[in-house]
Design an enzyme around this catalytic site. Structure first.
Site: not given
Length: 617
Positions: A27-28
């Protein structure tokens, strides 16, 4: 300099990247999540419920405390604040807003904040709140202004801003239309700046009418998978916790791509992880003199010269057919890339064709992204409806991200499900089942066991029927009802240390079988089954018979293995072909002694390098 900076990366970053690849995605986030609790402090909030039920204020403080404690463990970098409105006393930045009391500024949660909220719980907590803040006039517009200032005063980058309003009054300003209009205007301004406003309305005599005022205040649901506007107020603590948990965190997609249904027909979709393995918090290395966190860096040196190597000086190789194939980094990247990220529809198959052994990893969830391509939700809904009606799944070719190998995937439709309180249990969408290739399927050769007799089978059927009550509830109750006891014990211990508690709270291991109930339920059936299966006087806990010694064992100890010597010609052939790695460490050590090669270490690679340097001349 840029090359050096990118090269000196942290080992922790590499570990995170590897873990993200194993779990199917990383998850960025572009910033921190923030959450502000805006709690009504009017006198109506402190009225206790019937039959000794806690007051709405007490329930709210329990929920705030629960979120604080969970954020400390799961997302300690998130920012949280607690603000009361409708108070007699005023406490806020610059004291420019009356009847607004900022109990906690927007900051990271800590043990001190949890203790502060604990002090506001129960009867003593209500008395402390009355003495500290009191109850006065209500001006929701001032409270919204104050919350907006909390967000604007933060210098950090925020990826998600959420404001939760807890109240039991559907008309906070009474019949004052001016204040209502000002509050609606300010709420609109906050929503335009990216603040998501949610209403956690509580039970009050006569019911809570959302349409009277708050319908224009709160934000619409971001998508159908989120918990939408609830018309029924919360009268139980568990219901309130459930609604807050559904709203407190931002749902992030592992990947966003286009689902190609044909020439020029693309649907923007996002892939979400429905289940990710929960792990204990990673330990942090500290410098023992000051207890400050330390960072580790990795450097690569030349084995012969000892010089520091740049990333551009490092290549990758692989031995194929006794030949070392050397490749540049650009060539490796080109080999890995098959196609751009996306999904392509291949066809449809009946659900009966999808077998259980086709699931080779945890499934993902597919949902439309209307913001990316307009009309995606409509077309996605039509595809979902038709697949559900005809009981078929869609077969697709999926490339999740750049440089990821293509996979076959089955899109299994799922309809939306809600409970009695109109809380969404299952969102509408497709489950992405990743299918195995021919290389992934293994041919098993199971061992042959004696076949059970009919009497043994009948006796086991009786045992299964007796124990069926134990496992029937596993089908009726969702898996999220069972918490991992190991992780929960870890969290309890950390919480006890952080809050200076005498002892951690006890946990209930819900997956521990109730042996006493099982034994009472079965009675003599277990012994009868043993008599039918095992021979007389069989004791499974007895030690196995000692192994008889052979003649070789009685000859005075084990024989030593003869030393294996590699001829010089064969050894030089290994050096030329780059296949010294096939030899074992003892053989390499013996070879080094035979040729008089001095080594700086005893590792296999060091022995190989020394032999290559000696024999390659």
């Amino acid at each position: 300099m840029a090359e050096w900076n990118t090269y000196y990366r942290n080992e922790e970053d590499e570990e995170d990247q590897e873990e993200g690849e194993q779990s199917g995605g990383d998850y960025k986030a572009t910033g921190r999540d923030s959450l502000v609790f805006l709690v009504d402090a009017s006198k109506e909030m402190f009225i206790k419920g019937e039959d000794g039920q806690p007051s709405n204020f007490d329930m709210t403080m329990q929920v705030v405390r629960s979120v604080y404690a969970s954020k400390i463990i799961s997302s300690h970098r998130d920012l949280m604040a607690l603000v009361f409105y409708g108070t007699e006393q005023s406490k806020n930045p610059r004291n420019s807003f009356k009847h607004v009391y900022v109990y906690h500024d927007l900051d990271e949660p800590g043990a001190k904040r949890v203790q502060d909220v604990d002090a506001l719980r129960g009867g003593k907590g209500a008395q402390l709140a009355t003495e500290t803040m009191g109850s006065g006039e209500t001006s929701l517009v001032d409270a919204l202004w104050c919350c907006g200032n909390l967000y604007s005063d933060i210098k950090l980058r925020l990826s998600h801003k959420r404001l939760m309003i807890f109240t039991c009054r559907d008309e906070p300003h009474g019949s004052d239309g001016v204040k209502d209009k000002q509050a609606r205007t300010k709420a609109g301004d906050l929503k335009e700046t990216g603040v998501v406003i949610d209403l956690m309305h509580l039970m009050k005599p006569g019911g809570f009418d959302v349409a009277t005022f708050f319908r224009d205040i709160i934000s619409p649901p971001e998508d159908e998978s989120e918990l939408g506007l609830q018309l029924e107020p919360c009268d139980k603590l568990e219901d309130l916790k459930k609604r807050v948990r559904a709203k407190e965190s931002k749902k992030r997609a592992m990947a966003r791509m286009n689902l190609c249904l044909g020439d020029g027909i693309n649907v923007a979709v996002g892939i979400y992880a429905t289940a990710v393995t929960a792990r204990k918090p990673a330990s942090i290395r500290l410098y023992r003199e000051t207890n400050e966190p330390v960072r580790s860096k990795t450097r690569t040196f030349h084995t012969q010269t000892g010089s520091l190597l740049l990333p551009s000086e490092i290549k990758k190789s692989q031995v194929y057919g006794k030949r070392q194939i050397v490749m540049e980094r650009d060539e490796v990247d080109a080999i890995k890339k098959f196609d751009d990220p996306g999904m392509s529809l291949i066809g449809f198959k009946p659900m009966a064709k999808l077998k259980r052994h086709h699931h080779i990893r945890s499934a993902s969830f597919l949902y439309p992204e209307e913001d990316e391509v307009k009309g995606s939700a409509c077309l996605f809904s039509a595809l979902l409806t038709k697949c559900s009606e005809r009981n078929v799944f869609a077969l697709c070719r999926c490339v999740a991200r750049r440089n990821f190998p293509p996979r076959f995937a089955a899109l299994v439709p799922q309809k939306e499900e809600v409970d009695e309180g109109k809380v969404q249990i299952s969102p509408p969408g497709f489950h992405v089942i990743y299918l195995p290739y021919a290389d992934d399927v293994r041919t098993l050769d199971p061992p042959q066991f004696p076949t059970a007799s009919q009497r043994q089978v009948d006796k086991m059927k009786e045992i299964v029927s007796k124990l069926r009550f134990k496992y029937r509830f596993l089908i009726e109750i969702r898996c999220d009802a069972f918490e991992n006891p190991v992780i929960q014990q870890q969290y309890r211990n950390l919480e006890a240390l952080a809050l200076n508690m005498m002892a951690p709270e006890d946990i209930d291991d819900l997956i521990m079988p109730k042996v006493d109930q099982i034994n009472n339920r079965l009675g003599p059936l277990v012994q009868e089954f043993k008599d039918l299966v095992y021979p007389d006087n069989y004791n499974p806990e007895s030690k196995p018979a000692a192994k008889r010694k052979t003649a070789a064992d009685t000859g005075g100890g084990a024989e030593k293995k003869p030393k294996v010597e590699v001829p010089e010609g064969e050894l030089r052939a290994h050096v030329q072909n780059g296949t010294l790695g096939k030899l074992t460490v003892p053989v390499l050590k013996e070879t080094c002694k035979r040729f008089g090669v001095r080594t700086t270490g005893t590792k296999k690679q060091e022995l190989i390098d020394a032999l290559i340097a000696q024999l390659g001349q």
